[in-house]
Design a protein around this motif. Structure first.
Motif, PDB file in Angstrom:
ATOM      1  N   SER A   1      26.510  32.640 -18.197  1.00 43.22           N
ATOM      2  CA  SER A   1      26.324  31.027 -18.693  1.00 43.22           C
ATOM      3  C   SER A   1      24.990  30.569 -18.179  1.00 43.22           C
ATOM      4  O   SER A   1      24.424  31.109 -17.166  1.00 43.22           O
ATOM      5  N   VAL A   2      24.155  30.048 -19.011  1.00 36.73           N
ATOM      6  CA  VAL A   2      22.831  29.259 -18.817  1.00 36.73           C
ATOM      7  C   VAL A   2      22.641  27.964 -19.148  1.00 36.73           C
ATOM      8  O   VAL A   2      23.408  27.697 -19.895  1.00 36.73           O
ATOM      9  N   PRO A   3      21.640  27.250 -18.916  1.00 34.34           N
ATOM     10  CA  PRO A   3      21.732  25.959 -19.180  1.00 34.34           C
ATOM     11  C   PRO A   3      21.137  26.149 -20.933  1.00 34.34           C
ATOM     12  O   PRO A   3      20.753  27.198 -21.417  1.00 34.34           O
TER      13      PRO A   3
ATOM     14  N   VAL B   1      18.328  41.364 -14.387  1.00 28.99           N
ATOM     15  CA  VAL B   1      19.672  41.597 -15.258  1.00 28.99           C
ATOM     16  C   VAL B   1      20.870  41.353 -14.339  1.00 28.99           C
ATOM     17  O   VAL B   1      21.093  42.260 -13.190  1.00 28.99           O
ATOM     18  N   PRO B   2      21.723  40.540 -14.523  1.00 22.99           N
ATOM     19  CA  PRO B   2      22.945  40.080 -13.527  1.00 22.99           C
ATOM     20  C   PRO B   2      23.881  41.129 -13.942  1.00 22.99           C
ATOM     21  O   PRO B   2      24.021  41.765 -15.010  1.00 22.99           O
TER      22      PRO B   2
ATOM     23  N   VAL C   1      14.835  30.406 -22.027  1.00 22.81           N
ATOM     24  CA  VAL C   1      16.050  30.569 -21.438  1.00 22.81           C
ATOM     25  C   VAL C   1      16.053  30.295 -20.010  1.00 22.81           C
ATOM     26  O   VAL C   1      15.087  31.085 -19.382  1.00 22.81           O
ATOM     27  N   ARG C   2      16.625  29.484 -19.373  1.00 29.12           N
ATOM     28  CA  ARG C   2      16.588  29.241 -17.920  1.00 29.12           C
ATOM     29  C   ARG C   2      17.462  30.196 -17.201  1.00 29.12           C
ATOM     30  O   ARG C   2      18.595  30.144 -17.410  1.00 29.12           O
TER      31      ARG C   2
END
Length: 308
Positions: free
Chosen positions: A38-40, A31-32, A24-25
């Motif tokens: 959303s991630v790529p 931790v946001p 997971v990029r």
């Protein structure tokens, strides 16, 4: 007249460490705010530490045998398909607990943090009748720190094969890792956790165990190597990657494979470190865990270019 022992069939036998990683990029390894982001696209790769060492050695032309537990599941079939496509000699015992998985977060600079799914119970062991015939035909045995192979050391005691292990980010004290550290001929680890205690930890491995040498890799800072009889660890700088760094997943496993390739060929420690550094740097140029390894021609070219 006694019969001479048969010549080894496998240059390297890797015991344990197959699984599937989901990469997971993320923007940062933290931790946001909120409860989602959303991630790529996330991708699954055949990975884990034994896989990396086995495929790295295989790419370099060594005769490799890889054995492990594997689940009868989607991930297990993914592993088998990958190995069949690459021609890697792999055998497994079906585990009712499934195929291990990992979730790896990777930031824009290629740094990563891994969540390892240690699903195999503590009392699970590879059957002796399964691994022993392969053990007796190997010149070198690499044991991943997966626990279900810990009894293999008992059978190694009476054989001529050398052994190695990778302790990863060991803190220098955890008894699980210590079992592998004290019973292997070559010990690899990361300096990520021990930091300013690198020399102390490497010395402890050699003083308390059977290791001929111990190596602590330190990412872009290179690595530290202590050889039995040496006064202290020797620092080696990192090799500058030929390709941009996009993912450091599997760099340590690639280092081990390159080091073993040179070591089993009779090279001195300096050349072993250089080969390991070249292999580790090369794999950082591709996305995903263990998706691209340097081959023998590439190794020769990159080693020549990296020499002072």
């Amino acid at each position: 007249m006694a019969t001479a022992p048969a010549a080894p069939v496998h240059d390297v036998l890797v015991v344990g460490g197959a699984g599937v990683d989901t990469v997971v990029r993320v923007d940062a390894l933290e931790v946001p705010p909120g409860d989602s982001v959303s991630v790529p696209p996330a991708y699954d790769y055949v990975g884990h530490t034994g896989n990396g060492v086995a495929l790295g050695c295989h790419a370099l032309g060594l005769a490799v045998k890889f054995v492990d537990f594997l689940g009868d599941d989607v991930q297990g079939r993914m592993v088998l398909e990958r190995y069949a496509g690459l021609g890697l000699d792999f055998e497994h015992v079906v585990s009712p607990h499934g195929t291990p998985r990992g979730i790896n977060l990777v930031d824009p600079g290629g740094r990563r943090f891994s969540f390892y799914d240690g699903r195999h119970p503590a009392d699970l062991r590879l059957p002796r009748e399964f691994y022993l015939p392969h053990l007796e035909r190997a010149a070198h045995v690499h044991l991943s720190i997966v626990n279900h192979n810990r009894d293999v050391y008992e059978d190694l005691e009476g054989l001529e094969a050398t052994s190695s292990t990778d302790l990863h980010d060991w803190d220098g004290e955890d008894p699980h890792h210590l079992h592998y550290a004290l019973r292997s001929d070559l010990v690899f680890m990361s300096a990520a956790t021990v930091r300013d205690r690198v020399g102390e930890v490497l010395r402890g491995i050699l003083d308390r165990g059977r290791a001929r040498l111990a190596v602590a890799t330190d990412g872009a800072e290179g690595c530290h190597v202590l050889v039995r009889g040496g006064e202290g660890p020797r620092h080696f700088p990192a090799v500058r990657p030929e390709r941009p760094v996009v993912d450091t997943n599997g760099a340590g496993d690639a280092f081990v494979s390159g080091f073993l390739y040179a070591y089993l060929g009779g090279a001195p420690v300096e050349e072993c470190v250089l080969a390991g550094s070249v292999a580790g740097a090369f794999t950082c140029g591709s996305a995903g865990t263990h998706s691209d390894f340097v081959d023998r021609d590439g190794m020769e070219r990159l080693v020549a270019a990296a020499r002072p």
